[in-house]
Design a protein around this motif. Structure first.
Motif, mmCIF file in Angstrom:
data_model
loop_
_atom_site.group_PDB
_atom_site.id
_atom_site.type_symbol
_atom_site.label_atom_id
_atom_site.label_comp_id
_atom_site.label_asym_id
_atom_site.label_seq_id
_atom_site.Cartn_x
_atom_site.Cartn_y
_atom_site.Cartn_z
ATOM 1 N N ASP A 59 0.832 -1.205 0.000
ATOM 2 C CA ASP A 59 0.000 0.000 0.000
ATOM 3 C C ASP A 59 0.867 1.256 0.000
ATOM 4 N N GLU A 98 0.487 4.096 -2.784
ATOM 5 C CA GLU A 98 0.118 5.456 -2.370
ATOM 6 C C GLU A 98 1.131 6.484 -2.866
ATOM 7 N N GLU A 118 0.353 6.954 -6.516
ATOM 8 C CA GLU A 118 -0.921 7.676 -6.632
ATOM 9 C C GLU A 118 -0.714 9.171 -6.404
ATOM 10 N N GLU A 124 -5.158 -4.785 -8.604
ATOM 11 C CA GLU A 124 -5.367 -3.633 -7.731
ATOM 12 C C GLU A 124 -4.496 -2.445 -8.127
ATOM 13 N N ARG A 127 -6.002 1.135 -9.191
ATOM 14 C CA ARG A 127 -5.768 2.334 -8.390
ATOM 15 C C ARG A 127 -4.976 3.395 -9.145
ATOM 16 N N ALA A 140 -6.185 7.075 -10.291
ATOM 17 C CA ALA A 140 -5.453 8.262 -9.851
ATOM 18 C C ALA A 140 -5.126 9.185 -11.020
#
Length: 251
Positions: free
Chosen positions: A63, A67, A70, A109, A113, A117
């Protein structure tokens, strides 16, 4: 100057995208796990093409890594290439579930994601593109790898439909066997695959960029693989399964 963010940018198809886009005058954001290798690739591109390359070391099965990428995409890019991926040498029942989940995290995923983004800014500017690297395996039936790549194709086509009416394009890229580090990293035996089936990463990227400019939503580089996919859609599922099992023995 347009900006492109490429995941898995240090080798194979990702590195080929970096070279092509640098030659086209893009400013690059290079994403991979190995920061030292990223810096080396960025320097090579600077010396050869005179372009700036931002380095972003991130592990996209975490993650924290997702992140970080993103956040960079929220700043805005003109092209996102979701290329990072890996394969398993063993059959589905022989692979630890933790490894299967890592694959789904990266192939599904992460693609979801990072695409989400990037797209809002592209839609607001009414320009931009996303290329999600899938595989010819998406059209056949062999374990979680082909299943995850089939998801990438369906997701890309669905998202392209969502962007219809705008100048934002989304495309799935589905190459066949490509000379990269992919097979070595997965300890796959390449000796049983005839040379006829192998493609170069640079040729794959050249055809991908041509198809993107034409508005193609699912790009299958090279006539050989276009024929294989077309024929595969006409064959009974059981026969396709037999072909997939034979092919898997060479992976």
């Amino acid at each position: 100057m347009p900006t492109a963010l490429i995941t898995g940018a240090t080798a194979g198809i990702g590195a080929a995208f970096a070279r092509r886009l640098a030659a086209d005058g893009f400013s690059l954001v290079l994403v991979a796990r190995d920061e030292r290798r990223l810096v080396s690739v960025a320097e090579e591109l600077r010396l050869r093409y005179g372009v700036s390359s931002e380095v972003l070391a991130a592990d996209l099965v975490t993650d924290e890594g997702l992140e970080a990428v993103e956040r960079r995409l929220h700043e805005g890019v003109d092209l996102l290439v979701n290329n990072a991926g890996f394969g398993h040498r063993g059959h589905f029942l022989d692979v630890p579930v933790e490894e299967e989940l890592r694959m789904l995290k990266l192939h599904c995923e992460a693609v979801l994601r990072l695409t989400l983004a990037a797209l809002p800014g592209m839609r607001e500017r009414d320009r931009g593109a996303v290329i999600n690297v899938a595989s010819v395996a998406a059209f056949f039936t062999r374990g979680s790898y082909s299943s995850s790549k089939a998801w990438v194709v369906n997701f890309s086509e669905s998202t392209a439909m969502e962007m219809a009416g705008s100048r934002v394009r989304v495309m799935a890229l589905c190459p066949g066997f490509v000379h990269t580090e992919f097979h070595e990293r997965a300890s796959m035996d390449k000796s049983g695959i005839p040379e006829f089936f192998w493609l170069s990463a640079d040729n794959v990227v050249r055809e991908a960029m041509r198809d993107l400019a034409r508005g193609v939503r699912v790009s299958v580089p090279d006539l050989r693989y276009k024929v294989i996919v077309r024929v595969g859609k006409l064959l009974p599922l059981g026969l396709i399964g037999q072909f997939s099992r034979r092919l898997a023995r060479h992976r």
